[in-house]
Design an enzyme around this catalytic site. Structure first.
Site, PDB file in Angstrom:
ATOM      1  N   TYR A 143       1.139  -1.016  -0.578  1.00  0.00           N
ATOM      2  CA  TYR A 143       0.262  -0.055  -0.448  1.00  0.00           C
ATOM      3  C   TYR A 143       1.085   1.637  -0.237  1.00  0.00           C
ATOM      4  O   TYR A 143       1.571   1.433   0.752  1.00  0.00           O
ATOM      5  CB  TYR A 143      -1.182   0.216   0.726  1.00  0.00           C
ATOM      6  CG  TYR A 143      -1.693   1.025   1.076  1.00  0.00           C
ATOM      7  CD1 TYR A 143      -3.030   1.267   0.154  1.00  0.00           C
ATOM      8  CD2 TYR A 143      -1.750   1.912   2.104  1.00  0.00           C
ATOM      9  CE1 TYR A 143      -3.366   2.752   0.636  1.00  0.00           C
ATOM     10  CE2 TYR A 143      -2.867   3.434   2.433  1.00  0.00           C
ATOM     11  CZ  TYR A 143      -3.109   3.146   1.847  1.00  0.00           C
ATOM     12  OH  TYR A 143      -4.259   4.392   1.308  1.00  0.00           O
ATOM     13  N   ASP A 236       8.924   2.661  -0.257  1.00  0.00           N
ATOM     14  CA  ASP A 236       8.435   3.554   0.169  1.00  0.00           C
ATOM     15  C   ASP A 236       8.502   2.584   2.110  1.00  0.00           C
ATOM     16  O   ASP A 236       8.330   2.441   2.775  1.00  0.00           O
ATOM     17  CB  ASP A 236       7.156   2.596  -0.061  1.00  0.00           C
ATOM     18  CG  ASP A 236       5.669   3.405   0.654  1.00  0.00           C
ATOM     19  OD1 ASP A 236       6.051   3.902   1.610  1.00  0.00           O
ATOM     20  OD2 ASP A 236       4.934   3.354   0.196  1.00  0.00           O
ATOM     21  N   LYS A 264       5.324   9.019   8.716  1.00  0.00           N
ATOM     22  CA  LYS A 264       5.344   8.698  10.155  1.00  0.00           C
ATOM     23  C   LYS A 264       5.795   9.495  11.002  1.00  0.00           C
ATOM     24  O   LYS A 264       5.528  11.104  11.366  1.00  0.00           O
ATOM     25  CB  LYS A 264       4.677   7.469   9.600  1.00  0.00           C
ATOM     26  CG  LYS A 264       3.739   6.837   9.049  1.00  0.00           C
ATOM     27  CD  LYS A 264       2.822   5.299   9.486  1.00  0.00           C
ATOM     28  CE  LYS A 264       1.939   5.040   8.483  1.00  0.00           C
ATOM     29  NZ  LYS A 264       0.835   4.946   9.053  1.00  0.00           N
TER      30      LYS A 264
HETATM   31  N1  HOZ Z   1      -3.804   2.771   6.056  1.00  0.00           N
HETATM   32  C1  HOZ Z   1      -3.369   3.594   7.796  1.00  0.00           C
HETATM   33  C2  HOZ Z   1      -2.560   1.997   8.317  1.00  0.00           C
HETATM   34  N2  HOZ Z   1      -2.193   1.757   7.242  1.00  0.00           N
HETATM   35  C3  HOZ Z   1      -4.348   4.022   8.551  1.00  0.00           C
HETATM   36  C4  HOZ Z   1      -5.613   3.256   8.789  1.00  0.00           C
HETATM   37  C5  HOZ Z   1      -7.180   4.186  10.053  1.00  0.00           C
HETATM   38  O1  HOZ Z   1      -6.097   5.229  10.093  1.00  0.00           O
HETATM   39  O2  HOZ Z   1      -7.563   3.536   9.318  1.00  0.00           O
END
Ligand code: HOZ
Length: 426
Positions: A143, A236, A264
């Protein structure tokens, strides 16, 4: 018993799609409603009903020092008192860039953004501009934020909701993305042989299908494959950066990409991310070069202050402690699972791990998808009932922090021993 979370959720669903501003936190995948948070203290969360939890999400990674660390809070306060945003450069951005350059082996220059999504989006644009090619090779289950062209077979929230490709992404936007199974060398070679590729884009330690490490030599293979075909290698490290080691996965694995997306930890809990790389590539970005990229809040002074204060806490001793905390909780969870007879694989790197409900090691996205999601949901619900807040999706990582103390590990181990039994019905 009060149900302030439930009441807020009901109201939220009338005002926010699904009641949340990012899908995974809705907790649908584990079969329950979300928990609304009132405050965080170190490694603990307190919800709006006054329930206290050991937090293993830590805002999905930024809070490596825990919630409301006094140094970070004070740095944000001082920065805020001087103004929250200027739309003009500041000394803090230069110092943060210098710190990032000092830490991350392949990075000589940095462009700050507000989110990891923007960082990977910029990496893709820059790679295409530099190579004059269009195709991006990415891995199934990885992702890279919600960039249109990178949502195909993506992990994190898409995996959690079982969305293979998002509606709203045009065929044209997806046409130049090739998706390959992680750890599959033959598939990478085959794809590279088909069409010229601008970039191989990879999380060196994938965390968004759960933690699925590279098999020995796979990152070196990607480096060589990119070099052989004239593509850029883009890591990433939004999750792994400043977490698995001082200089991220690339330092630990000694494989250096051309471009690195970071995020982050460098925002210390405020929105900040960055793209980094060697001067020759980075100076292709405007205004030094012609590849356009911009952001009103990029390098925001509050986020920069929080990021610098967080990085200042991350010395070698901190990384040793984070690795020890990870090892200790992983060992305790393995013991609990074994006693309960739960078929799980706990896959980890320092500072990150996932409890996969799988009888065999998970080496790619297909393996993660084969996990027993029902048992995982039961496990997470049982933990929450016992005051432990896990990532509420099989396709995410747990985030140990420097604020996790022995008592948090003990509470988690005790809760997990029971939760594994509930999950497996033993
Ligand atoms: N996409 C993030 C976790 N890999 C954030 C998920 C969230 O805050 O709902």
């Amino acid at each position: 018993m009060s149900d302030a979370s439930g009441e807020l959720y009901r109201r939220a669903t009338t005002l926010l799609p699904g009641g949340v501003n990012s899908p995974v936190r809705a907790m649908r995948a584990i079969g329950r409603d979300p928990i609304f948070i009132e405050r965080g203290e170190g490694a603990e969360l307190v919800d709006v009903d006054g329930n206290r939890y050991v937090d293993w999400v830590c805002s999905w990674g930024p809070l490596i020092a825990g919630h409301a660390h006094p140094d970070v809070v004070s740095a944000i306060g001082q920065a805020a008192a001087a103004g929250t945003s200027y739309g003009a450069p500041t000394a803090g951005e230069v110092e943060l860039a210098a710190e990032i350059v000092d830490r991350v082996p392949s990075v000589e220059m940095v462009r700050m953004t507000s989110s990891g999504t923007e960082a990977t989006m910029t990496a893709v644009r820059l790679a295409r501009a530099v190579t004059g090619r269009d195709v991006i090779l990415k891995f199934a289950g990885a992702y890279h934020g919600h960039v249109d062209g990178l949502l195909a077979e993506a992990g994190s929230g898409l995996a959690t909701q079982g969305i293979p490709a998002s509606p709203g992404v045009t065929a044209a936007a997806a046409a130049d993305t090739r998706v390959v199974a992680w750890n599959d060398r033959a598939a990478v070679e085959q794809t590279l042989a088909q069409r010229p590729v601008a970039a191989i884009l990879a999380e060196p330690y994938p965390g968004n299908m759960g933690v699925v490490g590279p098999e020995p030599g796979f990152l070196e293979f990607l480096r060589a494959a990119a070099d052989d075909c004239g593509a850029l290698l883009v890591f990433d490290e939004v999750i792994s950066g400043f977490r698995v080691a001082r200089g991220g996965a690339q330092e630990r694995e000694r494989v250096h990409p051309d471009l690195t997306a970071l995020g982050k930890v460098i925002g210390g809990g405020l929105p900040a991310a960055a793209l980094g790389g060697p001067r020759a590539l980075m100076e292709r970005l405007a205004p030094a070069g012609e590849v356009y990229q911009a952001g009103t809040l990029s390098g925001n002074p509050l986020a920069v202050a929080a990021g610098r204060a967080t990085l200042a806490l991350l010395d070698e001793e901190a990384y040793t402690r984070l690795a020890q905390t990870t090892e200790a909780i992983v060992a305790a969870l393995r013991e609990g699972a074994a006693e309960a007879g739960a078929a799980v694989q706990i896959q980890s790197v320092p500072g990150l791990f996932t409890v996969f409900f799988s009888p065999e090691p998970v080496r790619d996205y297909a393996g993660a998808q084969r996990c027993d999601l029902t048992a995982h949901g039961r496990f997470c619900r049982a933990l929450l009932e016992r005051g432990v807040y896990p990532p509420p999706s099989q396709f995410e990582a747990w985030f140990p922090s420097l604020a996790h103390e022995d008592r948090h590990l003990e509470q988690t181990a005790t809760a997990a021993a029971e939760a594994f039994r509930e999950a497996t019905g033993t």
